[in-house]
Design a protein around this motif. Sequence first.
Motif, PDB file in Angstrom:
ATOM      1  N   ASN A 197      48.184  52.830  47.182  1.00  0.00           N
ATOM      2  CA  ASN A 197      47.202  53.873  46.777  1.00  0.00           C
ATOM      3  C   ASN A 197      45.734  53.156  46.874  1.00  0.00           C
ATOM      4  OD1 ASN A 197      46.067  52.726  44.279  1.00  0.00           O
ATOM      5  ND2 ASN A 197      48.244  52.860  43.584  1.00  0.00           N
ATOM      6  N   ASP A 198      44.958  54.270  46.717  1.00  0.00           N
ATOM      7  CA  ASP A 198      43.436  54.064  47.181  1.00  0.00           C
ATOM      8  C   ASP A 198      42.775  53.244  45.996  1.00  0.00           C
ATOM      9  OD1 ASP A 198      42.975  56.091  45.081  1.00  0.00           O
ATOM     10  OD2 ASP A 198      42.201  57.201  46.586  1.00  0.00           O
ATOM     11  N   GLN A 199      43.363  52.814  45.097  1.00  0.00           N
ATOM     12  CA  GLN A 199      42.503  51.723  44.063  1.00  0.00           C
ATOM     13  C   GLN A 199      42.968  50.217  44.173  1.00  0.00           C
ATOM     14  OE1 GLN A 199      42.636  53.646  39.990  1.00  0.00           O
ATOM     15  NE2 GLN A 199      42.814  55.626  40.817  1.00  0.00           N
ATOM     16  N   ASP A 200      43.736  50.165  45.308  1.00  0.00           N
ATOM     17  CA  ASP A 200      44.433  48.702  45.569  1.00  0.00           C
ATOM     18  C   ASP A 200      43.387  47.809  46.412  1.00  0.00           C
ATOM     19  OD1 ASP A 200      46.788  49.829  44.566  1.00  0.00           O
ATOM     20  OD2 ASP A 200      47.970  49.524  46.454  1.00  0.00           O
ATOM     21  N   VAL A 201      43.566  46.816  46.220  1.00  0.00           N
ATOM     22  CA  VAL A 201      43.072  45.719  47.345  1.00  0.00           C
ATOM     23  C   VAL A 201      44.278  44.698  47.696  1.00  0.00           C
ATOM     24  CG1 VAL A 201      40.777  45.780  46.508  1.00  0.00           C
ATOM     25  CG2 VAL A 201      42.185  43.856  45.739  1.00  0.00           C
ATOM     26  N   ILE A 202      44.161  44.084  48.850  1.00  0.00           N
ATOM     27  CA  ILE A 202      45.130  43.257  49.346  1.00  0.00           C
ATOM     28  C   ILE A 202      44.225  41.875  49.180  1.00  0.00           C
ATOM     29  CG2 ILE A 202      46.408  42.202  51.104  1.00  0.00           C
ATOM     30  CD1 ILE A 202      47.299  44.840  50.199  1.00  0.00           C
ATOM     31  N   LEU A 203      44.700  40.715  48.664  1.00  0.00           N
ATOM     32  CA  LEU A 203      44.106  39.372  48.614  1.00  0.00           C
ATOM     33  C   LEU A 203      44.926  38.472  49.538  1.00  0.00           C
ATOM     34  CD1 LEU A 203      43.494  38.599  44.850  1.00  0.00           C
ATOM     35  CD2 LEU A 203      41.990  39.971  46.546  1.00  0.00           C
ATOM     36  N   LYS A 204      43.930  37.624  50.245  1.00  0.00           N
ATOM     37  CA  LYS A 204      44.707  36.304  50.868  1.00  0.00           C
ATOM     38  C   LYS A 204      44.272  35.376  49.519  1.00  0.00           C
ATOM     39  CE  LYS A 204      43.954  33.310  54.903  1.00  0.00           C
ATOM     40  NZ  LYS A 204      44.695  32.227  54.303  1.00  0.00           N
ATOM     41  N   VAL A 205      45.698  34.874  49.155  1.00  0.00           N
ATOM     42  CA  VAL A 205      45.936  34.166  48.173  1.00  0.00           C
ATOM     43  C   VAL A 205      45.280  32.745  48.311  1.00  0.00           C
ATOM     44  CG1 VAL A 205      47.448  33.017  46.308  1.00  0.00           C
ATOM     45  CG2 VAL A 205      47.874  35.286  47.188  1.00  0.00           C
ATOM     46  N   ARG A 206      44.256  32.297  47.626  1.00  0.00           N
ATOM     47  CA  ARG A 206      43.772  30.757  47.697  1.00  0.00           C
ATOM     48  C   ARG A 206      44.530  29.783  46.825  1.00  0.00           C
ATOM     49  NH1 ARG A 206      38.061  31.091  49.692  1.00  0.00           N
ATOM     50  NH2 ARG A 206      37.630  29.493  48.585  1.00  0.00           N
ATOM     51  N   LEU A 207      44.999  30.214  45.621  1.00  0.00           N
ATOM     52  CA  LEU A 207      45.711  29.335  44.743  1.00  0.00           C
ATOM     53  C   LEU A 207      46.602  30.127  43.785  1.00  0.00           C
ATOM     54  CD1 LEU A 207      43.348  26.720  43.478  1.00  0.00           C
ATOM     55  CD2 LEU A 207      45.017  26.204  44.989  1.00  0.00           C
ATOM     56  N   SER A 208      47.695  29.698  43.652  1.00  0.00           N
ATOM     57  CA  SER A 208      48.624  30.448  42.665  1.00  0.00           C
ATOM     58  C   SER A 208      49.275  29.458  41.987  1.00  0.00           C
ATOM     59  CB  SER A 208      49.484  31.311  43.527  1.00  0.00           C
ATOM     60  OG  SER A 208      50.418  32.012  42.734  1.00  0.00           O
ATOM     61  N   ALA A 209      49.101  29.722  40.583  1.00  0.00           N
ATOM     62  CA  ALA A 209      49.727  28.656  39.629  1.00  0.00           C
ATOM     63  C   ALA A 209      50.969  29.058  39.038  1.00  0.00           C
ATOM     64  CB  ALA A 209      48.602  28.591  38.343  1.00  0.00           C
ATOM     65  N   ALA A 210      52.045  28.131  39.111  1.00  0.00           N
ATOM     66  CA  ALA A 210      53.226  28.344  38.161  1.00  0.00           C
ATOM     67  C   ALA A 210      52.921  28.406  36.703  1.00  0.00           C
ATOM     68  CB  ALA A 210      54.264  27.299  38.512  1.00  0.00           C
ATOM     69  N   CYS A 211      53.565  29.226  35.935  1.00  0.00           N
ATOM     70  CA  CYS A 211      53.230  29.597  34.599  1.00  0.00           C
ATOM     71  C   CYS A 211      54.457  29.114  33.701  1.00  0.00           C
ATOM     72  CB  CYS A 211      52.706  30.821  34.247  1.00  0.00           C
ATOM     73  SG  CYS A 211      52.807  31.270  32.526  1.00  0.00           S
ATOM     74  N   GLY A 212      54.326  28.485  32.699  1.00  0.00           N
ATOM     75  CA  GLY A 212      55.461  28.051  31.871  1.00  0.00           C
ATOM     76  C   GLY A 212      56.335  29.199  31.575  1.00  0.00           C
ATOM     77  N   SER A 213      55.943  30.359  31.421  1.00  0.00           N
ATOM     78  CA  SER A 213      56.693  31.766  31.611  1.00  0.00           C
ATOM     79  C   SER A 213      57.855  31.963  32.671  1.00  0.00           C
ATOM     80  CB  SER A 213      56.093  32.833  31.092  1.00  0.00           C
ATOM     81  OG  SER A 213      55.155  33.411  32.212  1.00  0.00           O
ATOM     82  N   ASP A 214      56.937  31.312  33.877  1.00  0.00           N
ATOM     83  CA  ASP A 214      58.240  31.382  34.901  1.00  0.00           C
ATOM     84  C   ASP A 214      59.482  30.726  34.863  1.00  0.00           C
ATOM     85  OD1 ASP A 214      56.195  32.790  36.469  1.00  0.00           O
ATOM     86  OD2 ASP A 214      55.479  31.100  37.658  1.00  0.00           O
TER      87      ASP A 214
END
Lengths: 153, 389
Positions: free
Chosen positions: B24-41
């Motif tokens: 939808n027109d309120q989205d953006v697409i990102l090229k991910v630079r870093l993504s952290a694993a979280c304890g909740s994962d």
Amino acid sequence: MATKRTMGMSVAAAGAAAVVAVRVARRGRPGTGHGPGAGRDPDGWKAVTVLADAEALRPGGRYPEPLAALADRLEIALRPAGRDRGTEVHARFRPGEHPDPEALRVALRDTKSLVETGIVQRADPVPHGVRKPTPFGIGQDAIESRSKGMGLL
Amino acid sequence: MKAICWTGIDRVSVETVDDPAILNDQDVILKVRLSAACGSDLHLLDGYIPTMRAGDVLGHEFIGEVVEVGAAVTKHKVGDRVVVGSFIACGRCWYCRTGQYSLCDNGNPNPGIPEALWGQSPGGCFGYSHALGGYAGSHAEYVRVPFADVGAFTVPDDVSDERAVFASDAVPTGWTGADLGGVQPGDVVAVWGAGAVGQMAARAAILMGAERVVVIDRFEDRLGQVVTHVGAETIDYSTSEVIPTLKEMTGGRGPDVCIEAVGMEAHRNRVDGVYDYVKQQLRMQTGRPTAVREAIEACRKGGSVFVLGVFGGVVDKFPLGALMNKGLRFSGAQQHGQRYIPMLLERMQRGEIVSEHLATHVLPLDEASHGYEIFKHKRDGCVRPVFRP
């Protein structure tokens, strides 16, 4: 040992998911309970609160499309919500109309989202890896596809 | 594109999946630079969150570069470096307008599932089960960001990726606990858990003027980080009795605010820890609330206990008597990141909040299994594996 544990946890997780699925399905099953409310409000009313004034809910005297599509079959009442929370939208199927609680829930939720945000949010189509067609996965997909029409609304 | 997918209990795999598209027109697409694993994962990996589906892309704490912009997005343009709050919120419902973004009414397209679990639906979350919307996560080369004007924030040039990535979740989650827990200047604050969220809750309490902040854990390396990077005191519960130690530290009163940052898989070397573990394995309860119980027991009369750790269902032996008779305030929340992230980025810029030490292992996506393995078992000093696509 690790395999046994994993299997045990898989069974347990599947059991937990099944409980959720049953609860979701039972709560969302149309036509259950008493009267047109599908086992909820005995008079069949369902409601959402929209952060907007009543005029914004009926621009030009017409409800937004999700609700307008059902409006001829519905009784709709608008009431101001306390503490500046906008307007309560109450709706139910008119006497003599076949009640479709799932459709009413979807219409109310989508109307609220459209009025407040201008869109109805969605996640699909979603990037995903391999999904094998297991019975459990198929069941979950089926629940997810109906989830907006389910729930406690 | 390449992405890390949940494929079952204790299993992740790196797969090729479709690129995300603007829906939808309120989205953006990102090229991910870093993504952290979280304890909740880890709760997902351990099978305690029931609405995961094989193939789901994991990850909800990330920073990236905008590569595509929806027509209605006004705050971002291609090339912007942004950090994104892990909860997806519309910014315009009553909950968002009152700063309670994780409770957003319009962020979760699957509201019937959480309503069956909890009676109401919170907002959506990236990569965190179909109960929270079924959105794809950020452990991927690209990610779609819904409601981008509300949830994405431009990162100042002088804040590194390694610091800013934690403004997505760990830092605002910690701030949520200290803020909504009601930390006041002069308070004594105890935090259970020296992971990333616990450390950032402790740092938040210090910045809010707490007189003493104490973090409780058993891992020497994490407690060392608390001292070095957070500036708080520590209790090692493997060598000290927590409640008597806290009593002594507070002149017999107990902490004013107790923040639980452990969640549903708490470890504890007490009888109730064993009890909780057995009951959870038998699925007679869905969480191990050992740290929550201890926080309630430790808190001063009339104090505040705040639950930041993730719980999904029901727990047993909840000390309601202590809660009632001690007159405690008891609350919890997922993070309201959109409310805090701009302020937190400024604090990161000024050096008041440092978080890059949490990224103990920066890995390519292909090392997902190794990253989650060392994270789950706390090996090699791992506090957070962070994936760089």
